[in-house]
Design a protein around this motif. Structure first.
Motif, PDB file in Angstrom:
ATOM      1  N   UNK A 100       0.865  -1.187   0.000  1.00 56.17           N
ATOM      2  CA  UNK A 100       0.000   0.000   0.000  1.00 56.17           C
ATOM      3  C   UNK A 100       0.897   1.231   0.000  1.00 56.17           C
ATOM      4  N   UNK A 101       0.569   2.220  -0.831  1.00 54.82           N
ATOM      5  CA  UNK A 101       1.335   3.473  -0.825  1.00 54.82           C
ATOM      6  C   UNK A 101       0.346   4.639  -0.768  1.00 54.82           C
ATOM      7  N   UNK A 102       0.723   5.691  -0.050  1.00 55.18           N
ATOM      8  CA  UNK A 102      -0.138   6.875  -0.006  1.00 55.18           C
ATOM      9  C   UNK A 102       0.309   7.853  -1.098  1.00 55.18           C
ATOM     10  N   UNK A 103      -0.613   8.716  -1.508  1.00 53.24           N
ATOM     11  CA  UNK A 103      -0.286   9.715  -2.538  1.00 53.24           C
ATOM     12  C   UNK A 103       0.897  10.559  -2.076  1.00 53.24           C
ATOM     13  N   UNK A 104       0.918  10.882  -0.781  1.00 51.32           N
ATOM     14  CA  UNK A 104       1.996  11.724  -0.238  1.00 51.32           C
ATOM     15  C   UNK A 104       3.358  11.034  -0.349  1.00 51.32           C
ATOM     16  N   UNK A 105       3.389   9.701  -0.145  1.00 48.27           N
ATOM     17  CA  UNK A 105       4.671   8.973  -0.158  1.00 48.27           C
ATOM     18  C   UNK A 105       5.091   8.513  -1.551  1.00 48.27           C
ATOM     19  N   UNK A 106       4.236   8.678  -2.533  1.00 45.67           N
ATOM     20  CA  UNK A 106       4.558   8.218  -3.885  1.00 45.67           C
ATOM     21  C   UNK A 106       5.445   9.254  -4.584  1.00 45.67           C
ATOM     22  N   UNK A 107       6.762   9.036  -4.486  1.00 44.77           N
ATOM     23  CA  UNK A 107       7.730   9.962  -5.093  1.00 44.77           C
ATOM     24  C   UNK A 107       8.188   9.354  -6.422  1.00 44.77           C
ATOM     25  N   UNK A 108       7.715   9.926  -7.515  1.00 42.57           N
ATOM     26  CA  UNK A 108       7.933   9.298  -8.821  1.00 42.57           C
ATOM     27  C   UNK A 108       9.331   9.542  -9.385  1.00 42.57           C
ATOM     28  N   UNK A 109      10.054  10.523  -8.815  1.00 39.51           N
ATOM     29  CA  UNK A 109      11.405  10.794  -9.321  1.00 39.51           C
ATOM     30  C   UNK A 109      12.469  10.020  -8.545  1.00 39.51           C
ATOM     31  N   UNK A 110      12.023   9.098  -7.690  1.00 42.29           N
ATOM     32  CA  UNK A 110      12.966   8.287  -6.904  1.00 42.29           C
ATOM     33  C   UNK A 110      12.790   6.815  -7.304  1.00 42.29           C
ATOM     34  N   UNK A 111      13.842   5.990  -7.233  1.00 45.60           N
ATOM     35  CA  UNK A 111      13.686   4.565  -7.591  1.00 45.60           C
ATOM     36  C   UNK A 111      12.939   3.770  -6.519  1.00 45.60           C
ATOM     37  N   UNK A 112      12.779   4.389  -5.320  1.00 49.21           N
ATOM     38  CA  UNK A 112      12.093   3.671  -4.230  1.00 49.21           C
ATOM     39  C   UNK A 112      11.002   4.561  -3.623  1.00 49.21           C
ATOM     40  N   UNK A 113      10.037   3.914  -2.966  1.00 43.85           N
ATOM     41  CA  UNK A 113       8.989   4.641  -2.244  1.00 43.85           C
ATOM     42  C   UNK A 113       8.788   3.993  -0.879  1.00 43.85           C
ATOM     43  N   UNK A 114       8.213   4.747   0.045  1.00 42.40           N
ATOM     44  CA  UNK A 114       7.860   4.166   1.348  1.00 42.40           C
ATOM     45  C   UNK A 114       6.462   3.570   1.238  1.00 42.40           C
ATOM     46  N   UNK A 115       6.397   2.246   1.359  1.00 47.86           N
ATOM     47  CA  UNK A 115       5.109   1.556   1.234  1.00 47.86           C
ATOM     48  C   UNK A 115       4.807   0.739   2.472  1.00 47.86           C
ATOM     49  N   UNK A 116       3.553   0.364   2.634  1.00 50.84           N
ATOM     50  CA  UNK A 116       3.135  -0.442   3.794  1.00 50.84           C
ATOM     51  C   UNK A 116       2.995  -1.900   3.387  1.00 50.84           C
ATOM     52  N   UNK A 117       3.779  -2.740   4.068  1.00 51.55           N
ATOM     53  CA  UNK A 117       3.730  -4.183   3.835  1.00 51.55           C
ATOM     54  C   UNK A 117       2.880  -4.852   4.910  1.00 51.55           C
ATOM     55  N   UNK A 118       2.251  -5.950   4.545  1.00 50.90           N
ATOM     56  CA  UNK A 118       1.435  -6.714   5.487  1.00 50.90           C
ATOM     57  C   UNK A 118       2.278  -7.846   6.059  1.00 50.90           C
ATOM     58  N   UNK A 119       2.450  -7.858   7.381  1.00 46.96           N
ATOM     59  CA  UNK A 119       3.210  -8.927   8.038  1.00 46.96           C
ATOM     60  C   UNK A 119       2.353 -10.176   8.223  1.00 46.96           C
ATOM     61  N   UNK A 120       3.021 -11.272   8.608  1.00 50.28           N
ATOM     62  CA  UNK A 120       2.304 -12.549   8.824  1.00 50.28           C
ATOM     63  C   UNK A 120       1.195 -12.412   9.858  1.00 50.28           C
ATOM     64  N   UNK A 121       1.438 -11.569  10.884  1.00 55.91           N
ATOM     65  CA  UNK A 121       0.434 -11.419  11.955  1.00 55.91           C
ATOM     66  C   UNK A 121      -0.633 -10.365  11.597  1.00 55.91           C
ATOM     67  N   UNK A 122      -0.693 -10.002  10.303  1.00 64.62           N
ATOM     68  CA  UNK A 122      -1.671  -9.032   9.775  1.00 64.62           C
ATOM     69  C   UNK A 122      -1.427  -7.593  10.252  1.00 64.62           C
ATOM     70  N   UNK A 123      -0.242  -7.326  10.825  1.00 64.40           N
ATOM     71  CA  UNK A 123       0.098  -5.937  11.182  1.00 64.40           C
ATOM     72  C   UNK A 123       0.742  -5.276   9.958  1.00 64.40           C
ATOM     73  N   UNK A 124       0.739  -3.934   9.947  1.00 61.89           N
ATOM     74  CA  UNK A 124       1.301  -3.195   8.818  1.00 61.89           C
ATOM     75  C   UNK A 124       2.661  -2.618   9.193  1.00 61.89           C
ATOM     76  N   UNK A 125       3.597  -2.697   8.279  1.00 64.55           N
ATOM     77  CA  UNK A 125       4.942  -2.164   8.538  1.00 64.55           C
ATOM     78  C   UNK A 125       5.390  -1.350   7.324  1.00 64.55           C
ATOM     79  N   UNK A 126       5.874  -0.145   7.595  1.00 65.61           N
ATOM     80  CA  UNK A 126       6.348   0.682   6.480  1.00 65.61           C
ATOM     81  C   UNK A 126       7.779   0.296   6.123  1.00 65.61           C
ATOM     82  N   UNK A 127       7.995   0.060   4.837  1.00 64.54           N
ATOM     83  CA  UNK A 127       9.326  -0.308   4.360  1.00 64.54           C
ATOM     84  C   UNK A 127       9.658   0.482   3.098  1.00 64.54           C
TER      85      UNK A 127
END
Length: 369
Positions: free
Chosen positions: A48-75
């Motif tokens: 999951x990525x937010x509009x604010x974190x979607x930086x199109x001029x960078x090769x990477x973005x800060x997105x939210x990953x779903x962990x095994x325990x269903x918690x969210x972690x930003x990576x």
């Protein structure tokens, strides 16, 4: 320190939403979890990525990953190849900086976005009227510009619906009838949460005062009312999901039915409606043979309508849900299309819908190569 996710060769899809100061991001989390799980099972990297974190001029973005325990972690994640737009609210999407970001994504050489914008109800009917084929399914619909529009329409059609142009889930809908033999011939039924309230008036001017009070300057449409088919005194309509498949062709994923609540003027489930099986409802009214013909027409119409909406909008879409009604004579009518469908509760439709999100994403990614 935010951990980094390396690109391991899997196709990458990002679910786009808005940031939220209280809950990190907005949207239906259960829906996002199910989308991510389906994508993972099909060999995709999904976050999951937010509009604010979607930086199109960078090769990477800060997105939210779903962990095994269903918690969210930003990576820190690799830039997505496909963006699946799930911005939940029209008012978010209307913000100038959000619109700018979506335009940037559309211009990006290595990213595809589908479902770029919400639909506007008035525009939908204008688009359908541009094709002789789809025009026949659209009820007479006009923008409400004041008392005169209502006066002209009610002379043509004594049964009308008033609908907010930017409405959602049946909010703000009203039903108007003119019954000339009654002492108070004008009636307006106003949808509340799960009930409706009826007001009666001797004159159209009196009725208009009530309408004006309810609409409070919002943009409204006036639409010809359709006497929908009924079972046990409750009307129902059909909810159709159309999506693009692995070869980017529009196809019907599933057809459900929604029956109006006892005191509701719409079939929306949050307003007292219920989920029904069209294969069981329609034969009660039309018999089995006629039902088969109606459902076949519904499926063909949904695909034609999706193509026409996409063509007229000038935007690429990957899916849409539609509300189609069948009147008491068995005639088909179009009421609504949503570019960001809510999840279908029918298990088979839901399963297929999740798979199709990634079939179409896979097609888009292969086209990029």
């Amino acid at each position: 320190m935010i951990s980094r996710v390396e690109h391991d060769g899997r196709p990458i899809v990002a679910i786009l939403t808005m940031h939220d100061t209280e809950h990190t991001f907005r949207g239906n989390r259960q829906n996002f979890q199910e989308i991510i799980k389906a994508g993972k099972d099909m060999g995709f990297m999904v976050y999951v990525v937010t509009v604010r974190d979607l930086k199109l001029n960078s090769p990477t973005v800060k997105g939210y990953f779903l962990n095994q325990d269903q918690s969210w972690e930003q990576r820190t994640c690799p830039l997505p190849q496909v963006i699946y737009n799930r911005i939940p609210y029209r008012e978010d999407e209307a913000l100038p900086w959000v619109r700018r970001k979506i335009k940037e994504v559309q211009r990006h050489p290595r990213i595809d976005i589908y479902n770029p914008h919400f639909f506007n109800k008035r525009q939908l009917f204008a688009w359908l009227s541009q094709s002789k084929l789809t025009k026949k399914w659209a009820p007479l619909t006009k923008r409400m510009k004041g008392f005169s529009t209502l006066a002209v329409m009610i002379r043509q059609k004594p049964y009308l619906y008033l609908k907010p142009e930017e409405g959602k889930a049946g909010q703000g809908i009203m039903r108007v009838r003119y019954q000339k033999h009654k002492s108070l011939p004008y009636r307006i039924q106003i949808q509340n949460d799960k009930n409706s309230t009826t007001y009666k008036a001797a004159s159209l001017e009196r009725l208009w005062n009530r309408v004006h009070q309810e609409t409070k300057g919002s943009s409204y449409l006036i639409q010809q009312g359709i006497e929908l088919a009924q079972v046990h005194g409750r009307s129902f309509d059909l909810r159709i999901l159309v999506q693009k498949n692995e070869s980017a062709q529009w196809a019907v994923t599933g057809v459900g039915a929604r029956m109006a609540g006892v005191k509701s003027i719409t079939t929306h489930v949050p307003r007292g409606g219920s989920i029904e099986d069209p294969e069981k409802l329609l034969p009660v009214v039309f018999g089995q043979e006629r039902t088969d013909a109606i459902l076949s027409e519904v499926r063909k119409a949904a695909v034609h309508i999706a193509r026409q909406i996409e063509k007229s909008s000038g935007q690429v879409h990957g899916e849409m849900s539609m509300d189609l009604g069948i009147d008491s004579e068995g005639v088909l009518w179009f009421f609504e299309a949503n570019s960001r469908p809510m999840k279908f509760d029918e298990p088979l439709i839901r399963k297929k819908s999740l798979e199709r999100i990634f079939h179409y994403s896979d097609y888009l990614i292969k086209q990029q190569r």
